[in-house]
Design a protein around this motif. Structure first.
Motif, PDB file in Angstrom:
ATOM      1  N   UNK A   1      -2.280   5.190  -4.999  1.00 23.63           N
ATOM      2  CA  UNK A   1      -2.279   4.581  -3.671  1.00 23.63           C
ATOM      3  C   UNK A   1      -1.191   3.521  -3.518  1.00 23.63           C
ATOM      4  N   UNK A   2      -0.548   3.553  -2.359  1.00 20.61           N
ATOM      5  CA  UNK A   2       0.533   2.609  -2.062  1.00 20.61           C
ATOM      6  C   UNK A   2       0.042   1.358  -1.363  1.00 20.61           C
ATOM      7  N   UNK A   3      -1.045   0.778  -1.861  1.00 21.38           N
ATOM      8  CA  UNK A   3      -1.635  -0.447  -1.312  1.00 21.38           C
ATOM      9  C   UNK A   3      -2.016  -0.269   0.159  1.00 21.38           C
ATOM     10  N   UNK A   4      -2.885   0.697   0.393  1.00 18.24           N
ATOM     11  CA  UNK A   4      -3.356   0.992   1.751  1.00 18.24           C
ATOM     12  C   UNK A   4      -4.092  -0.190   2.354  1.00 18.24           C
ATOM     13  N   UNK A   5      -3.947  -0.334   3.672  1.00 18.81           N
ATOM     14  CA  UNK A   5      -4.599  -1.430   4.400  1.00 18.81           C
ATOM     15  C   UNK A   5      -5.483  -0.927   5.535  1.00 18.81           C
ATOM     16  N   UNK A   6      -5.680   0.380   5.611  1.00 20.21           N
ATOM     17  CA  UNK A   6      -6.401   0.948   6.766  1.00 20.21           C
ATOM     18  C   UNK A   6      -7.805   1.437   6.427  1.00 20.21           C
ATOM     19  N   UNK A   7      -8.302   1.088   5.256  1.00 13.30           N
ATOM     20  CA  UNK A   7      -9.628   1.544   4.863  1.00 13.30           C
ATOM     21  C   UNK A   7      -9.622   2.716   3.913  1.00 13.30           C
TER      22      UNK A   7
END
Length: 276
Positions: free
Chosen positions: A35-41
């Motif tokens: 994961x590329x440091x997701x911020x959307x849940x």
């Protein structure tokens, strides 16, 4: 087998992808998310998956090349699968793929069927230019280009690989080149197949520029492809405009080829790019 999925803010599609994976006949050992440091849940969704599943999450702040490299280094099964986070698999995907799994085969790619406005125009144009249906056109593209939408990979075929870290695109084709240089076969097959559910909401000119630039860097594109891209773009623009009257869609199709050709030319001229 291990399944490697690259994610970054993938909530619009990841749920459908995982549901199709778990409903398929693929024998899953572990699901590895890079994961590329997701911020959307996305990470919350991964954390909510059934605890009986063997899941590993690896964080990566790089690009597709660094993420795929980490994925390859994390697998432990003789064969593993790259699965994009915007793919739907049919239930019997593995039934059709298993017949290609031999010691001399390095990768098996299931033909991707796109569901997007761009694919709609490709469908219309494929009948005019190639006299074939869209599925056959997608499969034929797999004969030329290496893809990883839904791809089984023989771990022996990629041992020792070091994907150049600057390849934010064409890292998939680099993997194919590496596999074939080692004497293994890359097989584009149909069936198996998958449905690509990502929608092209807007045309990203930088995406097509880097596509051309890095494609030329790894020798997928050459000088002749500049003229081929420009000519194809003009023909597509004329046909789409004449058949639909939609100037915006016509120009968007043309820009794909224009910016790809500019990227190819930049690389051939030896100009470096640094795009964050």
């Amino acid at each position: 087998m291990d399944v490697v999925i690259l994610t970054k803010d993938s909530m619009p599609t990841i749920k459908s992808t995982i549901e199709s994976l778990l409903s398929s006949d693929i024998p899953i050992n572990k699901i590895i998310f890079v994961d590329g440091y997701s911020k959307d849940g996305t990470l919350d969704y991964i954390g909510s998956l059934n605890k009986s599943l063997d899941i590993e999450v690896i964080m990566d702040c790089g690009n597709r090349a660094t993420a795929r490299q980490k994925g390859i280094e994390s697998v432990s099964t003789d064969w593993f699968m790259f699965l994009d986070s915007d793919i739907i698999l049919p239930r019997k995907w593995f039934k059709y793929a298993i017949k290609y799994m031999r010691d001399d085969v390095g990768a098996i790619w299931g033909t991707v069927i796109n569901l997007s406005e761009r694919a709609y125009y490709q469908y219309r144009l494929s009948k005019i230019f190639y006299k074939i249906n869209l599925i056959e056109l997608f499969r034929l593209r797999g004969l030329q280009r290496g893809y990883t939408h839904d791809t089984l990979i023989n771990l022996n075929a990629v041992r020792g690989i070091r994907i150049p870290s600057f390849l934010d695109t064409f890292e998939d084709h680099y993997i194919r080149q590496y596999i074939e240089r080692r004497g293994f076969k890359y097989i584009p097959a149909f069936p198996p197949y998958c449905i690509h559910i990502h929608e092209y909401k807007s045309l990203d000119n930088i995406q097509w520029f880097t596509n051309g630039f890095y494609g030329a860097m790894i020798k997928f594109y050459g000088m002749k492809d500049i003229f081929k891209q420009l000519l194809t773009g003009l023909v597509k623009l004329g046909i789409i405009l004449a058949s639909t009257g939609d100037l915006n869609s016509s120009l968007n199709q043309y820009k794909v080829h224009l910016y790809t050709s500019v990227g190819i030319l930049k690389n051939i001229l030896g100009e470096r790019i640094f795009i964050k």
